[in-house]
Design a protein around this motif. Structure first.
Motif, PDB file in Angstrom:
ATOM      1  N   THR A  83       0.842  -1.197   0.000  1.00  0.00           N
ATOM      2  CA  THR A  83       0.000   0.000   0.000  1.00  0.00           C
ATOM      3  C   THR A  83       0.875   1.244   0.000  1.00  0.00           C
ATOM      4  N   GLU A  84       0.222   2.384  -0.225  1.00  0.00           N
ATOM      5  CA  GLU A  84       0.963   3.643  -0.244  1.00  0.00           C
ATOM      6  C   GLU A  84       1.662   3.881   1.096  1.00  0.00           C
ATOM      7  N   LYS A  85       0.990   3.597   2.193  1.00  0.00           N
ATOM      8  CA  LYS A  85       1.592   3.797   3.508  1.00  0.00           C
ATOM      9  C   LYS A  85       2.746   2.822   3.744  1.00  0.00           C
ATOM     10  N   VAL A  86       2.582   1.583   3.294  1.00  0.00           N
ATOM     11  CA  VAL A  86       3.653   0.583   3.462  1.00  0.00           C
ATOM     12  C   VAL A  86       4.898   1.027   2.719  1.00  0.00           C
ATOM     13  N   LEU A  87       4.706   1.491   1.479  1.00  0.00           N
ATOM     14  CA  LEU A  87       5.851   1.921   0.677  1.00  0.00           C
ATOM     15  C   LEU A  87       6.451   3.213   1.227  1.00  0.00           C
ATOM     16  N   GLN A  88       5.590   4.114   1.697  1.00  0.00           N
ATOM     17  CA  GLN A  88       6.063   5.397   2.217  1.00  0.00           C
ATOM     18  C   GLN A  88       7.037   5.205   3.373  1.00  0.00           C
ATOM     19  N   HIS A  89       6.767   4.220   4.226  1.00  0.00           N
ATOM     20  CA  HIS A  89       7.612   3.985   5.394  1.00  0.00           C
ATOM     21  C   HIS A  89       8.612   2.850   5.176  1.00  0.00           C
ATOM     22  N   SER A  90       8.723   2.385   3.918  1.00  0.00           N
ATOM     23  CA  SER A  90       9.659   1.305   3.555  1.00  0.00           C
ATOM     24  C   SER A  90       9.408   0.036   4.365  1.00  0.00           C
TER      25      SER A  90
END
Length: 655
Positions: A486-493
């Motif tokens: 998800t966008e949040k997963v990718l945002q926080h690596s």
């Protein structure tokens, strides 16, 4: 009247006034102790006959010249029906409350001073007013103050599920009138609440009577919350069509929505909550008490002291705060002793909401919050337990299992595979009691070895906090475990973490089940002050280190519905009437129509005239004379005199 010309025994009063041949449980011991002038603390489940424990002593002590019994009852709305029921039984009773005019109150006070009343009902707020104190003082001076009965006594305790500050003032009863006996009664109180009641009401020298908390006629069922409104409708339509019930929701908005949904489905349903005008609330409560087959959708503002015996189900769409509240609310079903259901849906959000309400309270002390967390944990354990629900409830209230009530039953569950191997049954998962009338006993839940899944979840929470320095909520953790970029997963690596994708074999529903049970077991905490993020608790360490294993209740992988089979149970009404022949059924129908007319004329609920069980007994006996009516449970002397000839007329008509 015949029973007032002498000093009849409590058993005589039970039969002549109330129409019952025998006391139940500890009733006789309680009554005799209080008649003799002793103080008593009575814990008796809803429907166990608490009111007789002070009504019979009130009659006996009034006959002996001791004067009036003052009953402290928390709800003004119920006093009318309580007094009306006593009038129907031939007992002089009244209430004093804010609904009366000054003239009515003054006339009633004169009656009291003339010793013309056996019981007087009053709210706790009323007891503490200067006028009421003066009236009680005058009665005491004349030797006309016989007994104080404090109903719903758990309201005095801050640890109770329905604390009411005005109850604290009731300590003045002992301080001002130390020679007047007192009986305090409640249906629900754990050890902490019980001790608080004793201290607050100055009942240190009172004799304690604790009845069994078991309600064997109630079937307890707790299901996973998936589509709650659809689940509720299916439950009502399949098991309780046309029968009276109560549905509890947490918010006023939810109450309105559910009531509308049930109405749209063709059911007789009403909403009840504190946001409604008081007159409308009273009107709806009256309809619920007087009409058959009505479903009341309510917040917990509804129901304390509801004396409707034919409530066939209580459903919770949201989890209560504690077991005491759950037990008290479910106890409003099946007061007539006939089968009834206590049904609840429960999910992860319920846990989050209840924790948040405790933790964010601005008025509660830390000590109070800690006690409430412990009570909530006990309820969570009940909801997640794979063992007998009834046994778990009784253990909470400190009751030892009765070998006559419980037995070594069938297997407590199946052990599901943790991998791809076939499931295998196990003889039992530990030693368990078996009641034969709860969901876990009737259909033992599937459990699985969730040790590895739990370690994955706990590790994920730990890794995320270690990598980011902050924690995240349940949805984000499940996205990581299931490998969703998800966008949040990718945002926080978080797709780089070692726990990313290691839980792809389980569905989101299954992971929610794992997390919910880890919260219930005290291994994970939801932090309401940090956007409901997840935090590890010390007990998680044992699982992470592989020192303990976990067997958890299995969740349906697809979340399409409950694992329980659709019930084919005939409604209680159908079962009860199936045993009657055609003639008896016809008599019963006529008797119910006659009772409804009488109830309307007297402005009382129908069951105050005669309970359903009494009408069925009459219909089955097919009486031809007044003598034939004698001995039927629920027909006392006054009711036989008042209604006997009419009952015969109805029964003999067209026979």
């Amino acid at each position: 009247m015949p029973y007032t010309s002498t000093h009849p025994s409590p058993l005589d009063i039970l039969g002549q006034v109330f129409g019952y041949s025998d006391f139940r449980g500890p009733q006789q011991a309680i009554v005799e102790h209080v008649v003799g002038g002793g103080d008593a603390l009575v814990l008796m489940p809803t429907g166990g006959g608490k009111s007789l424990c002070y009504q019979i002593p009130a009659i006996a002590r009034q006959n002996a010249g001791h004067g009036v019994t003052v009953v402290i009852s928390p709800l003004i709305a119920l006093m009318h029906d309580q007094v009306g029921a006593l009038h129907e039984a031939g007992v002089s009773a009244a209430f004093l409350n804010s609904t009366q005019t000054q003239e009515e109150s003054s006339a009633l006070e004169k009656q009291l001073l003339r010793n013309e009343l056996t019981l007087l009902y009053a709210a706790p707020e009323r007891i503490n007013t200067p006028r009421m104190k003066g009236l009680l003082g005058s009665l005491h001076e004349r030797g006309l103050l016989s007994l104080f009965a404090i109903d719903e006594a758990h309201c005095v305790s801050q640890w109770g599920h329905d604390f009411r500050p005005e109850y604290r003032s009731l300590s003045l009863l002992h301080e001002t009138f130390p020679d007047v006996p007192r009986i305090a009664l409640t249906a629900t109180a754990d050890a902490l609440t019980r001790q608080d009641m004793i201290e607050r009401l100055k009942l240190e020298d009172a004799r304690e009577f604790v009845s069994s908390f078991d309600r064997p006629n109630i079937r307890y069922t707790i299901v996973e919350k998936l589509e709650p409104t659809r689940q509720l409708l299916r439950f009502i339509e399949s098991e309780h069509a046309g029968e009276a019930g109560i549905v509890y929701c947490q918010s006023r908005k939810r109450v309105e929505e559910i009531a509308d949904m049930l109405q749209d489905a063709g059911l007789k349903a009403m909403a009840y909550h504190a946001g409604l005008d008081s007159a409308l609330r009273q009107q709806r409560q009256d309809r619920f008490l007087r009409e058959e087959g009505m479903v009341m959708v309510a917040t917990i503002a509804f129901g304390m002291g509801i004396d409707k015996p034919d409530v066939r189900f209580v459903a919770h769409l949201d989890m209560p705060k504690n077991i005491e509240g759950y037990y008290q609310e479910t106890g409003r079903a099946g007061r007539d002793g006939l089968p009834a259901n206590a049904w609840m849906t429960y999910g992860l959000q319920d846990v989050v909401n209840q924790r948040r309400m405790i933790d964010t309270s601005e008025t509660a002390s830390e000590e109070f919050k800690q006690v409430m967390r412990g009570k909530l944990d006990a309820l969570l354990s009940l909801a997640e337990d794979t063992r007998c629900r009834r046994a778990s409830l009784l253990r909470y209230f400190g009751e030892t299992m009765d070998s006559q009530q419980f037995s070594a039953g069938p297997p407590q569950g199946k052990l599901a595979p943790s991998g791809g191997s076939a499931a295998h049954e196990v003889a039992s998962v530990g030693a368990h009691s078996y009641c034969g009338n709860c969901d876990n006993c009737l259909q033992p839940p599937v459990v699985w070895d969730a040790t590895e899944a739990a370690r994955k979840m706990l590790s994920c929470i730990y890794r995320v906090q270690q990598a980011s320095g902050i924690t995240f909520g349940a949805g984000h953790m499940m996205d990581i475990l299931r490998g969703k970029a998800t966008e949040k997963v990718l945002q926080h690596s978080h797709d780089k973490l070692s726990t990313f994708g290691i839980g792809a074999d389980l569905s989101e529903v299954q992971w929610r089940g794992v997390l919910r049970q880890l919260i219930a077991k005290g291994m994970v905490r939801v932090d309401p002050d940090a956007f409901n993020t997840l935090q590890l608790l010390p007990d998680a360490r044992q699982v992470l280190k592989g020192e303990v294993s976990l067997l958890l209740r299995e969740q349906a992988a697809g979340g399409a519905g409950e694992r329980r089979k659709k019930s084919t149970k005939t409604s209680v009404k159908g079962l009860a009437e199936a045993s009657l022949n055609a003639g008896a059924l016809e008599r019963l129908t006529r008797l119910k129509a006659w009772r409804a007319e009488v109830a309307r004329e007297h402005n009382l609920p129908a069951f105050v005239i005669f309970h359903d069980a009494t009408l069925r007994a009459i219909a089955e006996r097919a009486p031809q004379t007044l003598t034939d009516l004698e001995g039927i449970s629920g027909i006392g002397v006054k009711k036989l005199e008042a209604y006997g000839q009419e009952v015969l007329r109805v029964c003999i008509a067209n026979s």
